[in-house]
Scaffold this motif. Structure first.
Motif, PDB file in Angstrom:
ATOM      1  N   LEU A  15      24.409 -11.979  23.027  1.00  0.00           N
ATOM      2  CA  LEU A  15      23.467 -12.701  23.879  1.00  0.00           C
ATOM      3  C   LEU A  15      23.091 -14.050  23.276  1.00  0.00           C
ATOM      4  O   LEU A  15      22.943 -15.042  23.998  1.00  0.00           O
ATOM      5  CB  LEU A  15      22.204 -11.858  24.105  1.00  0.00           C
ATOM      6  CG  LEU A  15      22.328 -10.714  25.103  1.00  0.00           C
ATOM      7  CD1 LEU A  15      21.060  -9.871  25.112  1.00  0.00           C
ATOM      8  CD2 LEU A  15      22.608 -11.256  26.514  1.00  0.00           C
ATOM      9  N   LYS A  16      22.933 -14.078  21.960  1.00  0.00           N
ATOM     10  CA  LYS A  16      22.578 -15.335  21.298  1.00  0.00           C
ATOM     11  C   LYS A  16      23.681 -16.372  21.485  1.00  0.00           C
ATOM     12  O   LYS A  16      23.400 -17.551  21.763  1.00  0.00           O
ATOM     13  CB  LYS A  16      22.305 -15.091  19.806  1.00  0.00           C
ATOM     14  CG  LYS A  16      21.716 -16.297  19.088  1.00  0.00           C
ATOM     15  CD  LYS A  16      21.446 -15.993  17.634  1.00  0.00           C
ATOM     16  CE  LYS A  16      20.243 -15.099  17.469  1.00  0.00           C
ATOM     17  NZ  LYS A  16      19.870 -14.922  16.040  1.00  0.00           N
ATOM     18  N   ILE A  17      24.934 -15.942  21.365  1.00  0.00           N
ATOM     19  CA  ILE A  17      26.061 -16.843  21.598  1.00  0.00           C
ATOM     20  C   ILE A  17      26.070 -17.302  23.049  1.00  0.00           C
ATOM     21  O   ILE A  17      26.208 -18.500  23.346  1.00  0.00           O
ATOM     22  CB  ILE A  17      27.397 -16.149  21.265  1.00  0.00           C
ATOM     23  CG1 ILE A  17      27.496 -15.828  19.760  1.00  0.00           C
ATOM     24  CG2 ILE A  17      28.581 -17.016  21.707  1.00  0.00           C
ATOM     25  CD1 ILE A  17      27.558 -17.036  18.866  1.00  0.00           C
ATOM     26  N   ALA A  18      25.920 -16.350  23.984  1.00  0.00           N
ATOM     27  CA  ALA A  18      25.973 -16.680  25.412  1.00  0.00           C
ATOM     28  C   ALA A  18      24.855 -17.634  25.811  1.00  0.00           C
ATOM     29  O   ALA A  18      25.081 -18.608  26.551  1.00  0.00           O
ATOM     30  CB  ALA A  18      25.895 -15.397  26.240  1.00  0.00           C
ATOM     31  N   ILE A  19      23.641 -17.381  25.323  1.00  0.00           N
ATOM     32  CA  ILE A  19      22.492 -18.236  25.665  1.00  0.00           C
ATOM     33  C   ILE A  19      22.658 -19.628  25.063  1.00  0.00           C
ATOM     34  O   ILE A  19      22.421 -20.640  25.729  1.00  0.00           O
ATOM     35  CB  ILE A  19      21.176 -17.584  25.193  1.00  0.00           C
ATOM     36  CG1 ILE A  19      20.885 -16.326  26.016  1.00  0.00           C
ATOM     37  CG2 ILE A  19      20.013 -18.571  25.311  1.00  0.00           C
ATOM     38  CD1 ILE A  19      19.761 -15.471  25.469  1.00  0.00           C
ATOM     39  N   SER A  20      23.070 -19.686  23.803  1.00  0.00           N
ATOM     40  CA  SER A  20      23.261 -20.981  23.131  1.00  0.00           C
ATOM     41  C   SER A  20      24.341 -21.802  23.829  1.00  0.00           C
ATOM     42  O   SER A  20      24.192 -23.012  24.031  1.00  0.00           O
ATOM     43  CB  SER A  20      23.638 -20.770  21.664  1.00  0.00           C
ATOM     44  OG  SER A  20      22.622 -20.079  20.979  1.00  0.00           O
ATOM     45  N   CYS A  21      25.434 -21.142  24.195  1.00  0.00           N
ATOM     46  CA  CYS A  21      26.516 -21.828  24.900  1.00  0.00           C
ATOM     47  C   CYS A  21      26.056 -22.308  26.274  1.00  0.00           C
ATOM     48  O   CYS A  21      26.409 -23.412  26.709  1.00  0.00           O
ATOM     49  CB  CYS A  21      27.722 -20.897  25.064  1.00  0.00           C
ATOM     50  SG  CYS A  21      28.698 -20.674  23.563  1.00  0.00           S
ATOM     51  N   THR A  22      25.269 -21.500  26.958  1.00  0.00           N
ATOM     52  CA  THR A  22      24.788 -21.867  28.293  1.00  0.00           C
ATOM     53  C   THR A  22      23.886 -23.091  28.230  1.00  0.00           C
ATOM     54  O   THR A  22      24.011 -24.016  29.052  1.00  0.00           O
ATOM     55  CB  THR A  22      24.018 -20.694  28.938  1.00  0.00           C
ATOM     56  OG1 THR A  22      24.875 -19.554  29.009  1.00  0.00           O
ATOM     57  CG2 THR A  22      23.551 -21.058  30.336  1.00  0.00           C
ATOM     58  N   ILE A  23      22.979 -23.120  27.265  1.00  0.00           N
ATOM     59  CA  ILE A  23      22.090 -24.283  27.103  1.00  0.00           C
ATOM     60  C   ILE A  23      22.915 -25.532  26.793  1.00  0.00           C
ATOM     61  O   ILE A  23      22.683 -26.611  27.361  1.00  0.00           O
ATOM     62  CB  ILE A  23      21.059 -24.025  25.984  1.00  0.00           C
ATOM     63  CG1 ILE A  23      20.101 -22.907  26.399  1.00  0.00           C
ATOM     64  CG2 ILE A  23      20.291 -25.305  25.655  1.00  0.00           C
ATOM     65  CD1 ILE A  23      19.203 -22.420  25.280  1.00  0.00           C
TER      66      ILE A  23
END
Length: 286
Positions: A15-23
């Motif tokens: 989730l941390k990777i996905a959220i960081s990439c999305t931002i």
């Protein structure tokens, strides 16, 4: 309870990777949305983002963070002591060859991968990045485990010349391993398709967690000594994160880092302390 926290531990990383990439993707979308990018400009942009983020992250970790001994001790994820090693100096020839490989890789990916314009929808992009990190982790696990078999080990030994890892060890590999690892990383792009803003975001965040993972430090993405233990122990811990190693039973025990950046580890540690105190009190009361 332990299985529950292990599941949360692995989910937190994804989730941390996905959220960081999305931002990050949202920022790239704002910058690129009104520009008409052709094939060449997309290739150059993708290559530049990868190159700049790789060297900037490595220099930030090695020259700024590691220059502060107290900060290094606070952030270190390493538990097993190893002999200090001197890392190869960068040479102009080495940098040029490395950038030629990166540029050719960017050209091939942009040329062959199916392009899908996904805009700036948060849920859509976050879903893409979440699927991508889970799939990329699986692909890397399979390739990395094969590289540790007798048949392919020679290809991988250059990457294991260093136990005392540095961020830039992330890029210290043979040409054949570079090709194999690159293929595993971009395979999900061919499966899910790409939007140039997603590709740039993935490359930037991917370089950050890859270099952090080879630095023996636990700053933002790396919640344990998972990969550091792989370099010091050589066998096991083949994935990007521990999920697939846990599934395929190749996981070596890790020491989890606590702190504000790793809430699951902090909660688990706090509960373990509480339960430990309760057990001691029960024993004393008996």
């Amino acid at each position: 309870m332990k299985k529950f926290f292990n599941c949360c531990f692995e989910l937190e990383f994804y989730l941390k990777i996905a959220i960081s990439c999305t931002i990050t993707q949202q920022l790239f979308f704002l910058l690129l949305n009104k520009l008409k990018l052709n094939f060449i400009t997309e290739v150059l942009l993708y290559w530049l983002v990868g190159t700049i983020s790789f060297y900037a992250t490595g220099i930030f970790i090695e020259k700024l963070i590691k220059s502060d001994d107290s900060l290094t001790r606070k952030l270190t994820a390493r538990v097993k002591k190893v002999k200090k090693q001197s890392f190869p100096n960068f040479t102009l020839k080495g940098i040029i060859i490395g950038e030629i490989k990166a540029l050719i890789t960017a050209l091939i990916i942009i040329y062959l991968a199916p392009e899908v314009h996904r805009g700036n929808g948060l849920i859509l992009n976050m879903g893409w990045f979440f699927m991508r990190i889970v799939a990329a982790d699986f692909c890397f696990y399979v390739a990395h485990r094969l590289l540790h078999t007798k048949l392919f080990l020679k290809i991988h030994l250059k990457h294991h010349e260093f136990q005392d890892t540095s961020s830039f060890v992330a890029g210290h590999k043979s040409l054949m391993e570079y090709i194999i690892v690159t293929m595993t990383d971009v395979l999900p792009v061919f499966i899910f398709g790409y939007d140039i803003t997603q590709l740039c975001a993935w490359t930037l965040i991917g370089n950050i967690y890859n270099l952090e993972g080879h630095s023996s430090l636990s700053i933002f993405f790396i919640p344990s000594n998972f990969h550091d233990f792989h370099h010091t122990g050589f066998h096991g811990n083949y994935g990007i994160n521990s999920f697939w190693d846990r599934v395929f039973k190749t996981l070596n025990p890790m020491n989890k880092k606590t702190g504000i950046m790793f809430p699951v580890n902090s909660i688990e540690s706090k509960l373990n302390s509480i339960f430990s105190e309760l057990n001691i009190k029960k024993f004393v009361n008996k």
